[in-house]
Design a protein around this motif. Structure first.
Motif, PDB file in Angstrom:
ATOM      1  N   PRO A   1       0.112  29.285 -22.969  1.00  0.00           N
ATOM      2  CA  PRO A   1      -1.417  29.195 -23.194  1.00  0.00           C
ATOM      3  C   PRO A   1      -1.646  28.730 -24.723  1.00  0.00           C
ATOM      4  O   PRO A   1      -0.591  28.611 -25.330  1.00  0.00           O
TER       5      PRO A   1
ATOM      6  N   GLY B   1       3.562  33.345 -21.441  1.00  0.00           N
ATOM      7  CA  GLY B   1       3.064  32.627 -20.363  1.00  0.00           C
ATOM      8  C   GLY B   1       3.695  32.742 -18.988  1.00  0.00           C
ATOM      9  O   GLY B   1       4.635  33.341 -18.801  1.00  0.00           O
TER      10      GLY B   1
ATOM     11  N   LEU C   1      -2.435  34.350 -15.551  1.00  0.00           N
ATOM     12  CA  LEU C   1      -3.076  34.268 -16.889  1.00  0.00           C
ATOM     13  C   LEU C   1      -4.217  34.920 -17.089  1.00  0.00           C
ATOM     14  O   LEU C   1      -4.702  35.630 -18.020  1.00  0.00           O
TER      15      LEU C   1
ATOM     16  N   GLY D   1      -4.001  37.744 -19.977  1.00  0.00           N
ATOM     17  CA  GLY D   1      -4.779  37.100 -21.245  1.00  0.00           C
ATOM     18  C   GLY D   1      -5.876  37.875 -21.919  1.00  0.00           C
ATOM     19  O   GLY D   1      -6.409  38.933 -21.211  1.00  0.00           O
TER      20      GLY D   1
ATOM     21  N   ASP E   1      -7.342  25.652 -22.029  1.00  0.00           N
ATOM     22  CA  ASP E   1      -6.470  26.230 -21.152  1.00  0.00           C
ATOM     23  C   ASP E   1      -7.008  25.807 -19.532  1.00  0.00           C
ATOM     24  O   ASP E   1      -6.416  25.278 -18.794  1.00  0.00           O
TER      25      ASP E   1
END
Lengths: 96, 482
Positions: free
Chosen positions: B190, B211, B224, B228, B459
């Motif tokens: 990312p 990631g 993610l 994230g 992303d």
């Protein structure tokens, strides 16, 4: 750009590493080869170019200083190679 | 039921077609049978995974719908897991049991995921083949005489061989994307700051990023989403909330300008890899996107600059391994002697090489010529990308110059090994998102991935394009293991 065996020995001391004579020879040879490759960078004109240390160019971020629970000493000490009570034990630093 | 995607498993779990306990047993059985060959895992959390599966089944029966409830994942062994040994594949941390979870682990657990085990890596994530593990090398499931790539070779091999539903790796100079290419799985680094680094054992802090490695792009988007987002325990984490990646994947994709850097398709790229990538580019064109040439004039300087910056940061980060607070200790005459003996016996050759390089580059008299110069070149690399992104929405280039190489092929020449990351390193230098996507095979049936690079924080766009190309290619990514 060659690096001498003495320089390698000095850098090893700074990095708190030590090498046998044989390893020292090998590291000197390898590091010289790698540094020669790095010298490629001198081809690039970087005059007046600001260095980048963080690609997102983030600024410092501040928060209020608050009291929060931290790790219990027992958990932090559980990985210590040598301990006594709530202390880490290290070899003697000051002569008696 | 082999090689199902994480999203497929999640669906089956929610519909109660399979229980979390059955799913964990499915993976434990495969690990028992196949991992003695592959050697992807350093630690398998058999009992703990079973316990978590029982808990997940209770919650699934109660109708809970967490994003990853009951899904078994593998984690690279440089990500701290509370109560589970985290070794970084190093003697110096062989018996280290973290008292806390990394932020990504906390978030995976909160999302209901099951921790199946910890995967092998090059010691402290320094390497491109997983041969620098202090314990054993991991093998490539497509050809066990070949390396899985590195440093996240254990995670990539575990996904490829279906020894987990998905995995996490870390990427400092290509350590997710290059092994993803060698093993034919999806790997994503990312945007720098997208995922918290809290609890990731630091290698080079301005470049490190955690990631996913998965079987599909949608699975990567799902992982993610969970791991994230902002984290106050990492001051370099990006403060804005993330988009809904899975929803972004569903939106129709407009015609994109795809930039092909001419410097990345020149000398040094294996002809076989070039052939596969060129076919993939034609496929992308058929999807209605426009291919145009762009230039990254400083590309060739990224590698030498990286091998100053990353070791410099590493030499500082690894100063903490001193035999006092945790990890291995060797006896010494006095404190300094103890430090030296501990570090010299505890670290492997590549880690010592990089500590030496970094210490040298930061030492008095060389700082300007090396570290500052490399950091200026880093600025030029960032500017190259900025210029290229004025002409293109995404940049496409190889994920690796070659397919998987043989064990032992590059271990005698550090520079040769470093060249393996020539196309991935610039992306870390600029903090960009980079997707490594399977797009085809060599004649010997070794996988080849394409790298899809976006501007910072794009992303979602990178993943959306990857998803579209993946759907058009419909590759069979099952290695010939059984």
């Amino acid at each position: 750009m060659a690096i001498s065996k003495e320089e390698v020995q000095h850098v090893a001391h700074l990095a708190r590493l030590e090498f046998s004579e044989e390893d020292l020879e090998r590291f000197t040879r390898e590091l010289s080869g790698i540094l020669e490759y790095m010298a490629k960078l001198s081809e690039v004109d970087t005059s007046g170019v600001e260095p980048t240390y963080n690609a997102l160019r983030l600024e410092n971020r501040f928060r209020e200083d608050q009291v929060r629970p931290s790790f219990p000493p027992e958990e932090i000490l559980s990985n210590a190679p040598e301990r006594e009570g709530s202390s880490f034990v290290v070899p003697r630093v000051i002569r008696s | 039921m082999e090689h199902r995607s994480l999203l497929e498993w999640r669906e089956s779990l929610r519909r109660r077609e399979i229980s979390a306990q059955e799913l964990v047993e499915y993976y434990l059985e495969r690990i028992r049978r196949l991992d003695p060959q592959i050697k992807a895992y350093l630690t398998v959390c058999e009992e703990e995974a079973r316990r978590q599966a029982r808990e997940a089944d209770r919650r699934l029966s109660a109708g809970e719908e967490l994003p990853l409830l009951g899904v078994p994942l593998a984690i690279k062994d440089n990500i701290c897991t509370r109560g589970v040994r985290t070794t970084c594949a190093s003697r110096i941390l062989e018996n280290f049991v973290p008292p806390y979870d990394a932020t990504v682990i906390e978030r995976l657990k909160a999302a209901g995921a099951i921790l199946l085990g910890k995967t092998n890596l090059d010691e402290f994530a320094m390497g491109s083949s997983t041969e620098n593990s202090a314990f054993f090398p991991t093998r490539n499931p497509w050809d066990i005489e070949r390396v899985p790539g590195g440093s996240s070779g254990g995670s990539a091999a575990a996904v490829a061989a279906d020894l987990c539903a998905g995995a996490l790796g870390s990427d400092t100079g290509g350590s997710i994307r290059q092994p993803a290419s060698f093993c034919g799985v999806v790997g994503f680094k990312p945007t720098y700051g997208r995922v918290s680094r809290y609890g990731l054992v630091a290698f080079a802090s301005s470049l490190d990023q955690i990631g996913p490695l998965t079987r599909t792009v949608a699975d990567t988007a799902l992982l993610l989403q969970v791991i994230g987002g902002p984290d106050e325990r990492d001051t370099t984490s990006w403060p804005e909330p993330q988009p809904d990646y899975l929803a972004e994947l569903e939106k129709p994709l407009s015609s994109l300008r795809l930039g092909i850097p001419k410097e990345a398709f020149g000398e040094g790229l294996s002809p076989e890899v070039r052939r596969v990538l060129e076919e993939a580019l034609r496929e992308a064109e058929k999807l209605g996107h426009e291919i145009r040439e762009v230039s990254l004039p400083h590309l060739e300087y990224a590698l030498p600059a990286y091998y100053i910056i990353a070791p410099a940061e590493a030499s500082s980060n690894l100063a903490r391994y001193d035999g006092v607070k945790y990890g291995f200790r060797a006896p010494g005459r006095d404190l300094i002697d103890m430090y030296k003996k501990t570090r010299s016996q505890g670290f492997g050759a590549e880690v010592k090489r990089r500590i030496m390089l970094g210490t040298y580059a930061l030492s008095a008299g060389y700082y300007e010529a090396f570290y500052r110069k490399a950091s200026q070149v880093r600025t030029l690399i960032i500017r190259d990308f900025e210029e290229a992104f004025r002409q293109a929405d995404l940049i496409l280039m190889p994920a690796s110059p070659t397919p998987a190489f043989r064990l032992g092929e590059k271990t005698d020449d550090p520079l040769k090994m470093y060249l393996s990351d020539i196309y991935t390193i610039p992306v870390n230098m600029a903090g960009l998102p980079g997707l490594s996507l399977p797009v085809g095979f060599t004649e010997n049936r070794l996988p080849v991935n394409l790298q899809v690079i976006g501007p910072q924080l794009a992303d979602a766009l990178v993943l959306a394009f990857g998803r579209a190309l993946e759907a058009a290619l419909t590759l069979d990514l099952k290695p010939p293991l059984e």
